[in-house]
Design an enzyme around this catalytic site. Structure first.
Site, mmCIF file in Angstrom:
data_model
loop_
_atom_site.group_PDB
_atom_site.id
_atom_site.type_symbol
_atom_site.label_atom_id
_atom_site.label_comp_id
_atom_site.label_asym_id
_atom_site.label_seq_id
_atom_site.Cartn_x
_atom_site.Cartn_y
_atom_site.Cartn_z
ATOM 1 N N ASP A 98 -2.864 13.919 7.672
ATOM 2 C CA ASP A 98 -2.220 13.093 7.187
ATOM 3 C C ASP A 98 -1.283 13.214 6.288
ATOM 4 O OD1 ASP A 98 -2.025 10.542 6.209
ATOM 5 O OD2 ASP A 98 -3.827 9.819 4.652
ATOM 6 N N GLU A 108 5.100 9.198 14.338
ATOM 7 C CA GLU A 108 4.818 8.326 12.934
ATOM 8 C C GLU A 108 4.723 8.902 11.630
ATOM 9 O OE1 GLU A 108 1.100 5.826 11.844
ATOM 10 O OE2 GLU A 108 1.472 5.898 9.831
ATOM 11 N N GLU A 154 0.962 -1.376 -0.437
ATOM 12 C CA GLU A 154 -0.140 0.209 -0.197
ATOM 13 C C GLU A 154 0.702 1.457 -0.089
ATOM 14 O OE1 GLU A 154 -3.457 -0.105 1.796
ATOM 15 O OE2 GLU A 154 -3.864 2.331 2.754
ATOM 16 N N ARG A 155 0.700 2.275 -0.637
ATOM 17 C CA ARG A 155 1.133 3.281 -1.259
ATOM 18 C C ARG A 155 2.575 2.936 -1.473
ATOM 19 N NH1 ARG A 155 -3.217 5.888 -2.445
ATOM 20 N NH2 ARG A 155 -4.583 5.399 -1.006
ATOM 21 N N TRP A 159 -13.294 14.167 1.721
ATOM 22 C CA TRP A 159 -11.896 13.746 0.472
ATOM 23 C C TRP A 159 -12.242 14.824 -0.285
ATOM 24 C CZ3 TRP A 159 -13.494 7.048 0.793
ATOM 25 C CH2 TRP A 159 -13.045 6.963 2.367
ATOM 26 N N ASN A 197 -3.602 -1.893 7.204
ATOM 27 C CA ASN A 197 -4.341 -2.499 7.234
ATOM 28 C C ASN A 197 -4.776 -4.371 6.912
ATOM 29 O OD1 ASN A 197 -5.926 0.320 7.192
ATOM 30 N ND2 ASN A 197 -4.711 0.361 4.759
ATOM 31 N N ARG A 203 -3.066 3.087 16.928
ATOM 32 C CA ARG A 203 -2.612 4.143 16.139
ATOM 33 C C ARG A 203 -3.455 5.340 16.450
ATOM 34 N NH1 ARG A 203 -2.807 4.029 10.941
ATOM 35 N NH2 ARG A 203 -0.572 4.793 10.098
ATOM 36 N N GLU A 226 -11.222 4.743 8.802
ATOM 37 C CA GLU A 226 -11.218 4.240 7.458
ATOM 38 C C GLU A 226 -12.449 2.736 7.244
ATOM 39 O OE1 GLU A 226 -7.165 5.515 5.519
ATOM 40 O OE2 GLU A 226 -7.890 6.848 5.289
ATOM 41 N N GLU A 285 3.979 9.258 -0.400
ATOM 42 C CA GLU A 285 2.531 8.852 -1.042
ATOM 43 C C GLU A 285 2.415 9.875 -1.465
ATOM 44 O OE1 GLU A 285 0.279 7.536 2.295
ATOM 45 O OE2 GLU A 285 -2.007 8.172 1.025
ATOM 46 N N ARG A 292 -11.848 17.704 10.006
ATOM 47 C CA ARG A 292 -10.940 16.307 10.803
ATOM 48 C C ARG A 292 -9.969 17.454 11.137
ATOM 49 N NH1 ARG A 292 -8.392 13.112 5.257
ATOM 50 N NH2 ARG A 292 -6.919 11.840 6.724
HETATM 51 C C1 BDP Z 1 -3.149 7.037 4.372
HETATM 52 C C2 BDP Z 1 -2.710 6.228 3.006
HETATM 53 C C3 BDP Z 1 -3.894 5.283 3.275
HETATM 54 C C4 BDP Z 1 -3.487 4.476 4.744
HETATM 55 C C5 BDP Z 1 -3.872 5.660 5.963
HETATM 56 C C6 BDP Z 1 -2.773 5.427 7.356
HETATM 57 O O1 BDP Z 1 -3.597 6.813 2.171
HETATM 58 O O2 BDP Z 1 -3.049 4.003 2.279
HETATM 59 O O3 BDP Z 1 -3.912 3.710 4.729
HETATM 60 O O4 BDP Z 1 -2.959 6.423 5.962
HETATM 61 O O5 BDP Z 1 -2.306 5.371 7.442
HETATM 62 O O6 BDP Z 1 -2.415 8.008 4.094
HETATM 63 O O7 BDP Z 1 -4.465 4.303 7.782
#
Ligand code: BDP
Length: 665
Positions: free
Chosen positions: A339, A361, A146-147, A500, A185, A299, A266, A367, A310
């Site tokens: 983010d 973190e 992912e990313r 979003w 995830n 987290r 998410e 990304e 947000r």
């Molecule tokens: C976002 C990302 C997503 C991650 C999320 C996270 O787009 O893919 O799952 O953060 O940190 O920046 O949980």
């Protein structure tokens, strides 16, 4: 050509020569400057299994140290992973209490050699600022990342023990001592007995380099893996399920580090699904891990749809829980409140959690900073973070890794510098971006000052350049729908969550641009300590780099430069474009100092970056101009595209390399 040579020889000679040719090809692939070597000296044999970590340190020195003999000495009473290097009268000694301290000391010596900074007399004492310096891999069980922008997972797709060992060696050379092996995830199968065997295999390779493994876990694992009807953290059967699972892990991996959890964020499951708090969820896992000295990294990245701001949510949810977590829970907080945007103020949770261990973190994978196409050296961003969040308030530091199975590990030769910088800063957050860039350049390319000096400057400036052409003056989240690579400030879709869409963040209208988070708006400023709250609250004292983060700024607002806000915005974007072109020009001049392979690969990426910078500038300025109704100043290069063109453009995200428009310098 090789083929013909072999055919002309007799059989025996043919076989001998084929071996020789194969050997040459092999050596070429090992030593070719294709980036696989990273910043490290030549590979060592990795004999840790024979003689322990200490043997590994000796092995590294034997393979690479060219100076006087080095004595490795065990010395009582030094900090756990610390070491001391002394050189007097031709005697060189590395002393440490632990074997891993000796290994770190050996790598330090080699770094001095590679950067040509070994002194005749030396007394260097080092110890890490944080006990836990961890890489978070967002790797999925199917091998995708992912990313991730540098291929597939080194752990989960046809894993190769030697590659994992080189990965471990690279981490140890910069002091990284933990790895979370899978995506936040997390899939429930992460904890299946089969998968745990694979985790054990990886842990055994990493252990000699002082690296512990951790896993991200899915909070609903008791249901989805264990077949229970619930994952309620207060349910007895759930508690027992986790305890048994944890015991199983420790039977395989006695030094297992613990769990990382993304819960109720998410769409991921979590304790709130059962009306329980984050603290109740985290503590349940912490209790299962405690007898084994394991930890929970929980987290704080949470945000609900339709909240007016947000940026305030993680604080609203976690600050009231301060003091309710067990002592083997650490809250893992992203550096900024939203983010991983190109530039964010720090997350106010860092200064408001007084009785709970907190870790930062950071995101190494780019990304939101040009993926593996843009040269963006992140040390300046992290330095900015550490200048506001007193390093001693943190218990640990984690970085979302940019490592994949590409030959050069990170997709862009200069992205390796971000992995390197993360490790160095996690060891010592007071190091400057310049020091880190110099070290890395000298080790990765050459010590020649004609290369190191201009390239250090280029790297250190690159971050500001990228912020300027993407989102200057506090703008954030202006990314396209579907990817986080290019701009689409106008993006929206039927039924989409408002948070979003870029409009949620830019709030452009005929009056101005920006999100009013001052006391006249959502009052997010009040989450900061009083001195910063006051500073950010007043548009006249708010640092301009955060201006539209905290304020809805009138188009004609007078900036420190004397320009209007609109003119300043245009200038910033243009500065970014010029900065990106400058990077390309500087690199073009580096040809004499760099091998042709890496030279042309970096050059190709810098061209993409310069083109993307124009894309960003034109898309954003032309779009915001529909609100400002003001001309682009004369001394700024005018957009080379029109808004319709920009709005029609779609990038194929499986091929970031295909740049949107032709552009020549
Ligand atoms: C976002 C990302 C997503 C991650 C999320 C996270 O787009 O893919 O799952 O953060 O940190 O920046 O949980």
């Amino acid at each position: 050509m090789t083929y013909y040579v072999i055919l002309l020889m007799n059989k025996n000679r043919c076989i001998r020569h084929s071996f020789f040719l194969l050997f040459c090809l092999f050596s070429l692939s090992v030593f070719a400057e294709d980036g696989r070597r990273l910043w490290l000296p030549n590979p060592s044999e990795g004999k840790a299994d024979v003689s322990g970590i200490r043997g590994l340190a000796m092995d590294e020195l034997r393979a690479n140290w060219q100076g006087a003999p080095v004595e490795l000495k065990r010395q009582k009473g030094m900090p756990k992973e610390g070491y001391r290097i002394t050189a007097t009268g031709g005697r060189l000694q590395v002393s440490a209490t632990t074997d891993v301290g000796l290994l770190y000391g050996a790598y330090h010596l080699l770094r001095l050699q590679q950067t040509e900074t070994v002194g005749e007399t030396m007394d260097v004492v080092e110890q890490p600022a944080y006990e836990l310096r961890i890489l978070d891999h967002w790797d999925n069980p199917d091998g995708t990342i992912e990313r991730g922008f540098s291929g597939h997972s080194i752990f989960w797709e046809k894993p190769n023990g030697e590659v994992i060992r080189q990965y471990a060696r690279a981490n140890a050379s910069i002091g990284i001592n933990g790895a979370v092996l899978n995506n936040v995830n997390a899939k429930p199968q992460t904890l299946s007995s089969d998968n745990l065997k694979q985790v054990k295999w990886i842990a055994d390779i990493l252990r000699p380099y002082g690296i512990r493994v951790y896993l991200s876990v899915n909070f609903a694992s008791p249901i989805r893996l264990g077949g229970l009807p619930t994952a309620d953290p207060l349910d007895k059967s759930v508690i027992v399920w986790w305890k048994k699972k944890v015991d199983e892990i420790y039977r395989l991996i006695p030094d297992f580090g613990g769990f990382l959890v993304k819960a109720n964020s998410e769409g991921e499951p979590g304790p709130c699904d059962y009306g329980r708090s984050h603290a109740e969820g985290a503590n349940m896992l912490a209790k299962a891990l405690k007898p084994h000295k394991g930890i929970v990294m929980w987290r704080t990245f949470v945000y609900a749809p339709n909240d007016p701001d947000r940026a305030k949510q993680a604080y609203k949810e976690f600050q009231p829980l301060d003091g309710q977590f067990l002592d083997n829970v650490i809250l893992q907080v992203k550096n900024g409140p939203i983010d991983f945007q190109p530039r964010e103020p720090y997350s106010p949770l860092f200064t408001s959690l007084k009785s709970t261990p907190v870790m930062a973190e950071l995101q190494i994978t780019q990304e939101y900073l040009g993926a593996a196409n843009h040269l963006t050296f992140l040390a300046p961003m992290w330095q900015e973070f550490f200048s506001l969040v007193e390093p001693s308030t943190l218990k640990a530091v984690a970085g979302v890794a940019n490592v994949g199975n590409n030959v050069n590990w990170c997709g862009h030769h200069f992205a390796q510098a971000n992995w390197y910088a993360f490790g160095r800063l996690a060891w010592n957050p007071k190091l400057t971006a310049e020091t880190i860039a110099r070290e890395w350049l000298a080790q990765t390319f050459t010590n020649d000052r004609r290369f190191v000096d201009p390239m250090t400057e280029l790297m250190v400036q690159s971050y500001e350049t990228v912020v300027n052409y993407m989102m200057p003056l506090g703008l954030h989240h202006q990314f396209a729908g579907g990817h986080h690579y290019g701009p689409e400030p106008w993006y929206t879709a039927p039924g989409i969550r408002s948070d979003w869409t870029p409009a949620y963040y830019h709030r452009a209208d005929s009056l101005g641009l920006g999100f009013e988070r001052s006391s006249r708006g959502t009052d997010a400023v009040s989450q900061y300590p009083p001195s910063l709250r006051d500073l950010y609250d007043d548009i006249h004292t708010c640092p301009e780099k955060y201006l539209v983060w905290f304020h809805h700024v009138p188009w004609d607002y007078k900036m420190q430069s004397g320009r209007t806000f609109w003119d300043e915005l245009c200038h910033k974007y243009d500065e970014g474009v010029r900065g990106a072109r400058h990077m390309l020009a500087v690199w073009d001049g580096m040809m004499p100092y760099v091998d042709s392979e890496r030279f042309s690969e970096v050059q190709r990426k810098l061209r993409i970056q310069a083109r993307d910078a124009v894309w960003w500038r034109d898309a954003c300025l032309l779009y915001f101009q529909t609100f400002s109704h003001r001309p682009i100043p004369q001394d700024v290069e005018h957009p080379v595209h029109n808004l319709d063109e920009m709005m029609r453009f779609r990038i194929n995200i499986t091929n970031y390399e295909n740049p949107p428009f032709g552009y020549s310098r």
